[in-house]
Design a protein around this motif. Structure first.
Motif, PDB file in Angstrom:
ATOM      1  N   PRO A   1      51.567  20.286  24.173  1.00  0.00           N
ATOM      2  CA  PRO A   1      52.495  21.394  23.878  1.00  0.00           C
ATOM      3  C   PRO A   1      53.564  20.993  22.861  1.00  0.00           C
TER       4      PRO A   1
ATOM      5  N   GLY B   1      46.600  21.922  20.272  1.00  0.00           N
ATOM      6  CA  GLY B   1      48.063  21.886  20.312  1.00  0.00           C
ATOM      7  C   GLY B   1      48.636  20.995  19.224  1.00  0.00           C
ATOM      8  N   GLN B   2      49.668  20.255  19.542  1.00  0.00           N
ATOM      9  CA  GLN B   2      50.426  19.486  18.556  1.00  0.00           C
ATOM     10  C   GLN B   2      49.803  18.101  18.285  1.00  0.00           C
TER      11      GLN B   2
ATOM     12  N   VAL C   1      45.651  19.553  26.085  1.00  0.00           N
ATOM     13  CA  VAL C   1      46.633  20.416  25.432  1.00  0.00           C
ATOM     14  C   VAL C   1      47.933  19.636  25.235  1.00  0.00           C
TER      15      VAL C   1
END
Length: 267
Positions: free
Chosen positions: A263, A197-198, A261
């Motif tokens: 987001p 993810g980010q 993760v």
């Protein structure tokens, strides 16, 4: 130039000291086949070099037979000293040295480059055994297990756990890390976790003891500008089923095979 060379030599010495700390022979447990040299201060006629018999016995002048197997070198000196003090010598000062070590073996398995059966030449540290086996693989975990025979409970082996990271950082007591005859050493494969993810560097990472969500994200280069930092999720396998943990605190411990993760924030 001399200052530069001196600095290089100091760095090398510090690195070497982490891997090859000296092992003191006084902690070595003597047994059948060992050759001992025994000296009594100011009594050269009592100096002997003798091999321990199959019964764990040596014969010493004035005293006769002494059973010493299973004792360390320092204890052997104390045993002889106490016996000499009983009517033979006033306050005897006894020194004991191992002149020749008997054949001893250990097995090391798991994440080392050359696992197998190795002979021990006298007191040998855990790091020396690992080095003899070619060193650790890139997949090696931090927690090493040593299985050791327990004389008081023959049906139950003693299990010793050693954190290699703490050992290298001098947080483990090296005196307790001498490998002895019959030990089985196992270096496990490290667990891994995933960050996606980010983050700056999404990838799989080696799991270290005590890794938290924030440490994992730091290992992955930190959050991107688009990261929803308060909505981090963990996908975790629980009894062969995937469970999604939402909005986990950043101090949450990470388990092997976790997927973190991060987001994207839409605000």
């Amino acid at each position: 130039m001399r200052l530069w060379l001196g600095t290089i030599m100091l760095v090398l010495a510090l690195n070497f000291s982490c891997w090859a700390a000296p092992v003191d022979n006084v902690d070595y447990l003597v047994g059948e086949g060992d050759v001992l040299k025994v000296m009594v201060y100011d009594n050269p006629d009592l100096e002997i070099t003798t091999r321990i018999s199959g019964n764990g016995i040596i014969i010493f002048p004035l005293i006769g037979e002494i059973r010493i197997d299973g004792h360390n070198v320092a204890e052997v000196g104390q045993i002889i000293s106490r016996k000499l003090a009983k009517g033979f010598i006033n306050d005897p000062q006894v020194s004991v040295f191992v002149e020749e070590f008997r054949s001893q073996k250990t097995v090391i398995m798991g994440e080392v480059k050359v696992p197998g059966l190795y002979e021990l030449s006298g007191p040998t540290s855990l790091m020396e055994v690992i080095s003899t086996a070619g060193g650790l693989t890139v997949n090696a975990g931090d927690l090493v297990t040593i299985k050791r025979k327990n004389p008081s409970k023959p049906d139950s082996d003693k299990i010793i756990s050693v954190n290699l990271k703490n050992l290298l950082e001098k947080k483990e007591n090296e005196a307790n890390l001498i490998i002895i005859d019959g030990d089985s050493v196992f270096v496990p494969r490290a667990g891994v976790f995933y960050v996606t993810g980010q983050v700056q560097k999404p990838a799989a990472y080696k799991l270290e003891q005590g890794t938290s969500v924030i440490k994992a994200i730091t290992m992955a280069g930190g959050f991107t500008d688009l990261a929803a930092q308060r909505k981090v999720q963990i996908i975790r396998k629980v009894e062969n089923e995937e469970v999604v943990l939402k909005k986990v605190p950043l101090h949450t411990p990470i388990l092997a095979e976790d997927v973190i993760v991060v987001p994207e924030s839409f605000f």
